[in-house]
Motif scaffolding. Structure first.
Motif, PDB file in Angstrom:
ATOM      1  N   MET A 157       0.801  -1.217   0.000  1.00 52.49           N
ATOM      2  CA  MET A 157       0.000   0.000   0.000  1.00 52.49           C
ATOM      3  C   MET A 157       0.838   1.273   0.000  1.00 52.49           C
ATOM      4  N   GLN A 158       1.839   1.328   0.850  1.00 50.62           N
ATOM      5  CA  GLN A 158       2.663   2.532   0.953  1.00 50.62           C
ATOM      6  C   GLN A 158       3.447   2.776  -0.332  1.00 50.62           C
ATOM      7  N   CYS A 159       4.049   1.704  -0.867  1.00 50.52           N
ATOM      8  CA  CYS A 159       4.821   1.823  -2.110  1.00 50.52           C
ATOM      9  C   CYS A 159       3.890   2.158  -3.274  1.00 50.52           C
ATOM     10  N   GLN A 160       2.745   1.517  -3.315  1.00 51.00           N
ATOM     11  CA  GLN A 160       1.778   1.751  -4.396  1.00 51.00           C
ATOM     12  C   GLN A 160       1.348   3.213  -4.439  1.00 51.00           C
ATOM     13  N   GLN A 161       1.079   3.784  -3.294  1.00 52.47           N
ATOM     14  CA  GLN A 161       0.662   5.185  -3.231  1.00 52.47           C
ATOM     15  C   GLN A 161       1.767   6.105  -3.743  1.00 52.47           C
ATOM     16  N   ALA A 162       3.028   5.804  -3.339  1.00 49.83           N
ATOM     17  CA  ALA A 162       4.158   6.645  -3.748  1.00 49.83           C
ATOM     18  C   ALA A 162       4.383   6.564  -5.259  1.00 49.83           C
ATOM     19  N   ILE A 163       4.313   5.346  -5.810  1.00 49.10           N
ATOM     20  CA  ILE A 163       4.530   5.151  -7.244  1.00 49.10           C
ATOM     21  C   ILE A 163       3.404   5.800  -8.050  1.00 49.10           C
ATOM     22  N   ASP A 164       2.167   5.587  -7.608  1.00 47.43           N
ATOM     23  CA  ASP A 164       1.018   6.168  -8.327  1.00 47.43           C
ATOM     24  C   ASP A 164       1.057   7.692  -8.283  1.00 47.43           C
ATOM     25  N   GLU A 165       1.516   8.225  -7.186  1.00 44.54           N
ATOM     26  CA  GLU A 165       1.607   9.683  -7.050  1.00 44.54           C
ATOM     27  C   GLU A 165       2.644  10.254  -8.011  1.00 44.54           C
ATOM     28  N   GLN A 166       3.716   9.513  -8.222  1.00 45.26           N
ATOM     29  CA  GLN A 166       4.801   9.999  -9.077  1.00 45.26           C
ATOM     30  C   GLN A 166       4.550   9.727 -10.559  1.00 45.26           C
ATOM     31  N   TYR A 167       3.968   8.568 -10.895  1.00 43.65           N
ATOM     32  CA  TYR A 167       3.836   8.185 -12.300  1.00 43.65           C
ATOM     33  C   TYR A 167       2.388   8.100 -12.794  1.00 43.65           C
ATOM     34  N   GLY A 168       1.438   8.371 -11.926  1.00 46.67           N
ATOM     35  CA  GLY A 168       0.037   8.338 -12.332  1.00 46.67           C
ATOM     36  C   GLY A 168      -0.710   7.175 -11.713  1.00 46.67           C
ATOM     37  N   GLU A 169      -2.009   7.345 -11.514  1.00 47.74           N
ATOM     38  CA  GLU A 169      -2.829   6.320 -10.877  1.00 47.74           C
ATOM     39  C   GLU A 169      -2.794   5.001 -11.664  1.00 47.74           C
ATOM     40  N   GLY A 170      -2.572   3.911 -10.936  1.00 44.53           N
ATOM     41  CA  GLY A 170      -2.517   2.590 -11.558  1.00 44.53           C
ATOM     42  C   GLY A 170      -1.126   2.212 -12.062  1.00 44.53           C
ATOM     43  N   ALA A 171      -0.162   3.132 -11.935  1.00 42.01           N
ATOM     44  CA  ALA A 171       1.189   2.865 -12.437  1.00 42.01           C
ATOM     45  C   ALA A 171       1.832   1.686 -11.712  1.00 42.01           C
ATOM     46  N   ALA A 172       1.686   1.626 -10.394  1.00 42.06           N
ATOM     47  CA  ALA A 172       2.321   0.563  -9.605  1.00 42.06           C
ATOM     48  C   ALA A 172       1.838  -0.815 -10.055  1.00 42.06           C
ATOM     49  N   GLU A 173       0.535  -0.964 -10.252  1.00 40.14           N
ATOM     50  CA  GLU A 173      -0.017  -2.246 -10.680  1.00 40.14           C
ATOM     51  C   GLU A 173       0.451  -2.594 -12.095  1.00 40.14           C
ATOM     52  N   PHE A 174       0.540  -1.590 -12.951  1.00 38.54           N
ATOM     53  CA  PHE A 174       1.025  -1.816 -14.323  1.00 38.54           C
ATOM     54  C   PHE A 174       2.481  -2.290 -14.305  1.00 38.54           C
ATOM     55  N   PHE A 175       3.316  -1.636 -13.487  1.00 34.45           N
ATOM     56  CA  PHE A 175       4.715  -2.030 -13.370  1.00 34.45           C
ATOM     57  C   PHE A 175       4.809  -3.477 -12.874  1.00 34.45           C
ATOM     58  N   ALA A 176       4.007  -3.814 -11.866  1.00 33.93           N
ATOM     59  CA  ALA A 176       4.039  -5.161 -11.290  1.00 33.93           C
ATOM     60  C   ALA A 176       3.654  -6.202 -12.334  1.00 33.93           C
ATOM     61  N   GLN A 177       2.584  -5.929 -13.079  1.00 35.63           N
ATOM     62  CA  GLN A 177       2.110  -6.875 -14.098  1.00 35.63           C
ATOM     63  C   GLN A 177       3.133  -7.035 -15.224  1.00 35.63           C
ATOM     64  N   ALA A 178       3.772  -5.939 -15.613  1.00 36.12           N
ATOM     65  CA  ALA A 178       4.761  -5.985 -16.696  1.00 36.12           C
ATOM     66  C   ALA A 178       5.969  -6.836 -16.296  1.00 36.12           C
ATOM     67  N   ILE A 179       6.417  -6.672 -15.050  1.00 31.91           N
ATOM     68  CA  ILE A 179       7.553  -7.454 -14.561  1.00 31.91           C
ATOM     69  C   ILE A 179       7.195  -8.941 -14.469  1.00 31.91           C
ATOM     70  N   GLU A 180       6.010  -9.237 -13.953  1.00 33.10           N
ATOM     71  CA  GLU A 180       5.586 -10.634 -13.826  1.00 33.10           C
ATOM     72  C   GLU A 180       5.396 -11.300 -15.182  1.00 33.10           C
ATOM     73  N   ALA A 181       4.888 -10.536 -16.153  1.00 37.32           N
ATOM     74  CA  ALA A 181       4.713 -11.087 -17.500  1.00 37.32           C
ATOM     75  C   ALA A 181       6.059 -11.460 -18.110  1.00 37.32           C
ATOM     76  N   PHE A 182       7.069 -10.660 -17.839  1.00 40.18           N
ATOM     77  CA  PHE A 182       8.403 -10.884 -18.399  1.00 40.18           C
ATOM     78  C   PHE A 182       9.100 -12.076 -17.742  1.00 40.18           C
ATOM     79  N   TYR A 183       9.036 -12.156 -16.396  1.00 41.06           N
ATOM     80  CA  TYR A 183       9.794 -13.174 -15.687  1.00 41.06           C
ATOM     81  C   TYR A 183       9.052 -14.481 -15.424  1.00 41.06           C
ATOM     82  N   ASN A 184       7.763 -14.484 -15.609  1.00 43.97           N
ATOM     83  CA  ASN A 184       6.996 -15.706 -15.357  1.00 43.97           C
ATOM     84  C   ASN A 184       6.628 -16.472 -16.620  1.00 43.97           C
ATOM     85  N   GLU A 185       7.076 -15.990 -17.760  1.00 43.04           N
ATOM     86  CA  GLU A 185       6.716 -16.687 -19.012  1.00 43.04           C
ATOM     87  C   GLU A 185       7.477 -17.997 -19.140  1.00 43.04           C
TER      88      GLU A 185
END
Length: 281
Positions: free
Chosen positions: A253-281
Protein backbone atom coordinates in the motif's frame (compact mmCIF):
# COMPACT_ATOMS: atom_id res chain seq x y z
CA UNK A 1 64.24 -28.44 5.82
CA UNK A 2 61.85 -31.27 5.06
CA UNK A 3 61.60 -33.35 1.89
CA UNK A 4 58.35 -33.71 -0.02
CA UNK A 5 57.98 -37.23 1.40
CA UNK A 6 58.37 -35.94 4.96
CA UNK A 7 55.81 -33.17 4.33
CA UNK A 8 53.45 -35.76 2.90
CA UNK A 9 53.79 -37.97 6.01
CA UNK A 10 53.38 -34.95 8.31
CA UNK A 11 50.25 -33.55 6.65
CA UNK A 12 48.62 -36.61 5.11
CA UNK A 13 48.72 -34.98 1.66
CA UNK A 14 49.98 -37.23 -1.11
CA UNK A 15 53.29 -36.51 -2.81
CA UNK A 16 51.42 -36.31 -6.12
CA UNK A 17 49.17 -33.54 -4.71
CA UNK A 18 52.15 -31.58 -3.40
CA UNK A 19 53.77 -31.82 -6.82
CA UNK A 20 50.54 -30.55 -8.40
CA UNK A 21 50.37 -27.61 -5.99
CA UNK A 22 53.88 -26.72 -7.11
CA UNK A 23 52.95 -27.00 -10.80
CA UNK A 24 50.03 -24.56 -10.50
CA UNK A 25 52.04 -22.13 -8.37
CA UNK A 26 49.95 -22.57 -5.24
CA UNK A 27 52.60 -24.08 -2.99
CA UNK A 28 56.21 -24.16 -4.12
CA UNK A 29 59.25 -25.65 -2.32
CA UNK A 30 61.62 -23.35 -0.48
CA UNK A 31 64.59 -24.86 -2.24
CA UNK A 32 65.80 -27.97 -4.05
CA UNK A 33 68.62 -30.33 -3.12
CA UNK A 34 71.58 -30.97 -5.39
CA UNK A 35 69.71 -34.05 -6.58
CA UNK A 36 66.67 -31.96 -7.51
CA UNK A 37 64.45 -33.00 -4.59
CA UNK A 38 61.96 -30.44 -3.27
CA UNK A 39 62.71 -29.03 0.19
CA UNK A 40 60.39 -27.07 2.51
CA UNK A 41 61.20 -24.89 5.53
CA UNK A 42 58.93 -23.99 8.47
CA UNK A 43 57.59 -20.86 6.73
CA UNK A 44 56.50 -22.98 3.77
CA UNK A 45 54.76 -25.43 6.10
CA UNK A 46 52.90 -22.51 7.70
CA UNK A 47 51.70 -21.48 4.23
CA UNK A 48 50.60 -25.06 3.52
CA UNK A 49 48.61 -25.05 6.76
CA UNK A 50 46.70 -21.97 5.59
CA UNK A 51 45.97 -23.66 2.25
CA UNK A 52 44.67 -26.73 4.08
CA UNK A 53 42.38 -24.53 6.17
CA UNK A 54 40.77 -23.22 2.98
CA UNK A 55 40.56 -26.72 1.49
CA UNK A 56 38.59 -27.74 4.57
CA UNK A 57 35.73 -25.72 3.09
CA UNK A 58 36.11 -27.17 -0.42
CA UNK A 59 37.19 -23.80 -1.81
CA UNK A 60 38.57 -24.23 -5.37
CA UNK A 61 42.36 -24.13 -5.66
CA UNK A 62 42.13 -21.21 -8.12
CA UNK A 63 40.29 -19.11 -5.53
CA UNK A 64 42.70 -20.10 -2.75
CA UNK A 65 45.63 -19.06 -4.94
CA UNK A 66 43.99 -15.68 -5.64
CA UNK A 67 43.46 -15.06 -1.91
CA UNK A 68 46.97 -16.12 -0.93
CA UNK A 69 48.51 -13.90 -3.61
CA UNK A 70 46.36 -10.84 -2.87
CA UNK A 71 48.61 -7.89 -1.92
CA UNK A 72 45.86 -6.48 0.34
CA UNK A 73 45.80 -9.53 2.64
CA UNK A 74 48.42 -10.05 5.31
CA UNK A 75 48.98 -13.22 7.33
CA UNK A 76 46.87 -12.14 10.30
CA UNK A 77 43.95 -11.08 8.12
CA UNK A 78 43.98 -14.46 6.36
CA UNK A 79 44.03 -16.22 9.72
CA UNK A 80 41.13 -14.10 10.99
CA UNK A 81 39.18 -14.93 7.83
CA UNK A 82 39.85 -18.63 8.30
CA UNK A 83 38.93 -18.45 11.97
CA UNK A 84 35.54 -16.91 11.10
CA UNK A 85 34.95 -19.67 8.57
CA UNK A 86 35.85 -22.37 11.11
CA UNK A 87 33.63 -20.82 13.80
CA UNK A 88 30.72 -20.70 11.33
CA UNK A 89 31.32 -24.33 10.40
CA UNK A 90 31.49 -25.27 14.08
CA UNK A 91 28.16 -23.55 14.74
CA UNK A 92 26.55 -25.33 11.77
CA UNK A 93 27.86 -28.67 13.02
CA UNK A 94 26.51 -27.95 16.51
CA UNK A 95 23.07 -27.15 15.04
CA UNK A 96 23.11 -30.39 13.05
CA UNK A 97 24.06 -32.39 16.14
CA UNK A 98 21.30 -30.67 18.14
CA UNK A 99 18.80 -31.48 15.38
CA UNK A 100 19.88 -35.12 15.36
CA UNK A 101 19.53 -35.26 19.15
CA UNK A 102 15.99 -33.90 18.83
CA UNK A 103 15.14 -36.54 16.23
CA UNK A 104 16.53 -39.30 18.47
CA UNK A 105 14.33 -37.95 21.26
CA UNK A 106 11.30 -38.15 18.97
CA UNK A 107 11.15 -34.41 18.25
CA UNK A 108 11.66 -34.20 14.48
CA UNK A 109 12.16 -30.44 14.38
CA UNK A 110 14.19 -29.50 11.32
CA UNK A 111 16.52 -26.51 11.37
CA UNK A 112 16.91 -24.63 8.09
CA UNK A 113 18.82 -21.65 9.50
CA UNK A 114 20.65 -19.74 6.76
CA UNK A 115 23.05 -17.62 8.82
CA UNK A 116 24.91 -18.55 11.99
CA UNK A 117 25.14 -16.12 14.94
CA UNK A 118 28.71 -15.26 13.92
CA UNK A 119 27.61 -14.42 10.39
CA UNK A 120 24.69 -12.32 11.65
CA UNK A 121 27.08 -10.36 13.88
CA UNK A 122 29.27 -9.80 10.83
CA UNK A 123 26.25 -8.58 8.84
CA UNK A 124 25.41 -6.10 11.60
CA UNK A 125 28.97 -4.78 11.67
CA UNK A 126 29.08 -4.35 7.89
CA UNK A 127 25.74 -2.53 7.98
CA UNK A 128 26.91 -0.38 10.91
CA UNK A 129 30.21 0.56 9.21
CA UNK A 130 28.59 1.52 5.88
CA UNK A 131 25.65 3.42 7.37
CA UNK A 132 25.65 7.25 7.13
CA UNK A 133 26.65 8.88 10.42
CA UNK A 134 23.31 10.66 10.91
CA UNK A 135 21.31 7.46 10.39
CA UNK A 136 23.62 5.57 12.72
CA UNK A 137 23.19 8.13 15.49
CA UNK A 138 19.41 8.06 15.07
CA UNK A 139 19.34 4.27 15.46
CA UNK A 140 21.60 4.38 18.52
CA UNK A 141 19.30 7.00 20.03
CA UNK A 142 16.25 4.78 19.47
CA UNK A 143 17.80 1.68 21.05
CA UNK A 144 19.80 3.44 23.75
CA UNK A 145 23.16 1.89 22.81
CA UNK A 146 24.96 0.05 20.03
CA UNK A 147 24.86 -3.19 22.04
CA UNK A 148 21.07 -3.05 22.48
CA UNK A 149 20.68 -2.29 18.79
CA UNK A 150 22.95 -5.19 17.89
CA UNK A 151 21.06 -7.56 20.22
CA UNK A 152 17.74 -6.57 18.61
CA UNK A 153 19.21 -7.02 15.11
CA UNK A 154 20.50 -10.51 15.94
CA UNK A 155 17.13 -11.53 17.42
CA UNK A 156 15.22 -10.30 14.36
CA UNK A 157 17.55 -11.83 11.76
CA UNK A 158 17.69 -15.12 13.71
CA UNK A 159 13.90 -15.55 13.54
CA UNK A 160 12.57 -18.35 11.30
CA UNK A 161 10.59 -15.94 9.12
CA UNK A 162 13.54 -13.67 8.34
CA UNK A 163 15.87 -16.63 7.81
CA UNK A 164 13.46 -18.01 5.19
CA UNK A 165 13.51 -14.65 3.40
CA UNK A 166 17.30 -14.61 3.45
CA UNK A 167 17.34 -18.09 1.91
CA UNK A 168 15.77 -16.55 -1.20
CA UNK A 169 18.18 -13.60 -1.17
CA UNK A 170 21.19 -15.94 -0.98
CA UNK A 171 19.81 -17.84 -3.96
CA UNK A 172 19.61 -14.57 -5.95
CA UNK A 173 23.24 -13.80 -5.18
CA UNK A 174 24.43 -17.31 -6.01
CA UNK A 175 25.68 -18.16 -2.51
CA UNK A 176 26.60 -16.67 0.86
CA UNK A 177 30.14 -15.83 -0.21
CA UNK A 178 28.84 -13.68 -3.05
CA UNK A 179 26.32 -12.02 -0.72
CA UNK A 180 28.97 -11.13 1.87
CA UNK A 181 31.27 -9.92 -0.89
CA UNK A 182 28.56 -7.47 -1.93
CA UNK A 183 28.10 -6.29 1.65
CA UNK A 184 31.84 -5.79 2.04
CA UNK A 185 32.21 -3.97 -1.28
CA UNK A 186 29.11 -1.76 -1.73
CA UNK A 187 28.80 0.51 -4.76
CA UNK A 188 29.72 4.15 -4.18
CA UNK A 189 27.17 6.85 -3.37
CA UNK A 190 27.77 8.46 -6.77
CA UNK A 191 27.18 5.20 -8.64
CA UNK A 192 24.06 4.50 -6.57
CA UNK A 193 22.67 7.95 -7.46
CA UNK A 194 23.42 7.33 -11.12
CA UNK A 195 21.53 4.00 -11.06
CA UNK A 196 18.64 5.63 -9.22
CA UNK A 197 18.27 8.20 -12.01
CA UNK A 198 18.43 5.44 -14.59
CA UNK A 199 15.75 3.47 -12.75
CA UNK A 200 13.49 6.55 -12.82
CA UNK A 201 14.13 6.99 -16.56
CA UNK A 202 13.16 3.33 -17.13
CA UNK A 203 9.93 3.78 -15.20
CA UNK A 204 9.15 6.88 -17.26
CA UNK A 205 9.65 4.90 -20.47
CA UNK A 206 7.56 2.05 -19.11
CA UNK A 207 4.61 4.22 -18.13
CA UNK A 208 4.74 5.66 -21.64
CA UNK A 209 3.95 2.13 -22.94
CA UNK A 210 1.01 1.64 -20.61
CA UNK A 211 -1.43 1.03 -23.45
CA UNK A 212 0.73 -1.65 -25.05
CA UNK A 213 0.39 -5.40 -24.67
CA UNK A 214 2.47 -6.64 -21.71
CA UNK A 215 4.05 -9.22 -24.03
CA UNK A 216 4.94 -6.68 -26.70
CA UNK A 217 8.54 -6.13 -27.72
CA UNK A 218 8.41 -2.52 -26.44
CA UNK A 219 7.37 -3.48 -22.91
CA UNK A 220 9.62 -6.54 -22.69
CA UNK A 221 12.62 -4.52 -23.85
CA UNK A 222 12.11 -1.98 -21.07
CA UNK A 223 11.63 -4.65 -18.38
CA UNK A 224 14.77 -6.41 -19.60
CA UNK A 225 16.68 -3.15 -19.14
CA UNK A 226 15.08 -2.67 -15.70
CA UNK A 227 16.20 -6.13 -14.62
CA UNK A 228 19.75 -5.49 -15.83
CA UNK A 229 19.97 -2.24 -13.86
CA UNK A 230 18.65 -3.84 -10.68
CA UNK A 231 21.11 -6.69 -11.11
CA UNK A 232 23.95 -4.18 -11.33
CA UNK A 233 22.73 -2.13 -8.37
CA UNK A 234 22.50 -5.17 -6.11
CA UNK A 235 25.52 -6.91 -7.71
CA UNK A 236 23.53 -10.11 -8.08
CA UNK A 237 24.21 -13.22 -10.12
CA UNK A 238 20.53 -13.73 -11.00
CA UNK A 239 17.87 -11.01 -10.90
CA UNK A 240 14.64 -12.96 -11.51
CA UNK A 241 13.81 -13.51 -7.85
CA UNK A 242 14.64 -9.92 -7.02
CA UNK A 243 12.49 -8.52 -9.81
CA UNK A 244 9.50 -10.64 -8.82
CA UNK A 245 9.97 -9.37 -5.25
CA UNK A 246 10.05 -5.81 -6.66
CA UNK A 247 6.80 -6.52 -8.50
CA UNK A 248 5.22 -7.69 -5.26
CA UNK A 249 6.48 -4.61 -3.43
CA UNK A 250 4.62 -2.40 -5.92
CA UNK A 251 1.41 -3.84 -4.44
CA UNK A 252 2.40 -2.80 -0.94
CA UNK A 253 0.00 0.00 0.00
CA UNK A 254 2.66 2.53 0.95
CA UNK A 255 4.82 1.82 -2.11
CA UNK A 256 1.78 1.75 -4.40
CA UNK A 257 0.66 5.19 -3.23
CA UNK A 258 4.16 6.65 -3.75
CA UNK A 259 4.53 5.15 -7.24
CA UNK A 260 1.02 6.17 -8.33
CA UNK A 261 1.61 9.68 -7.05
CA UNK A 262 4.80 10.00 -9.08
CA UNK A 263 3.84 8.18 -12.30
CA UNK A 264 0.04 8.34 -12.33
CA UNK A 265 -2.83 6.32 -10.88
CA UNK A 266 -2.52 2.59 -11.56
CA UNK A 267 1.19 2.87 -12.44
CA UNK A 268 2.32 0.56 -9.61
CA UNK A 269 -0.02 -2.25 -10.68
CA UNK A 270 1.03 -1.82 -14.32
CA UNK A 271 4.71 -2.03 -13.37
CA UNK A 272 4.04 -5.16 -11.29
CA UNK A 273 2.11 -6.88 -14.10
CA UNK A 274 4.76 -5.98 -16.70
CA UNK A 275 7.55 -7.45 -14.56
CA UNK A 276 5.59 -10.63 -13.83
CA UNK A 277 4.71 -11.09 -17.50
CA UNK A 278 8.40 -10.88 -18.40
CA UNK A 279 9.79 -13.17 -15.69
CA UNK A 280 7.00 -15.71 -15.36
CA UNK A 281 6.72 -16.69 -19.01
Amino acid sequence: MKTVKEVSELTGISVRTLHYYDEIGLFSPTDKSESGYRLYDDKALELLQQILFFREFDIPLKEIKAVMESPTLDRNRILRMQREMLVSKKERMERLIASMDDILKGDNRMDFTVFTKTEIEKMFQLMFDSMPKEMRQTAIGEFGSVERWKKHYIEVVSSDDVQKRYAKVIEWYGGKDAYFSTLENPISKEVAESYKKREDAIRQKLIGRRGCDLNSFEVKGIIGEYGFVMKQICQMKEEKGLMLAVAQSYRNMQCQQAIDEQYGEGAAEFFAQAIEAFYNE
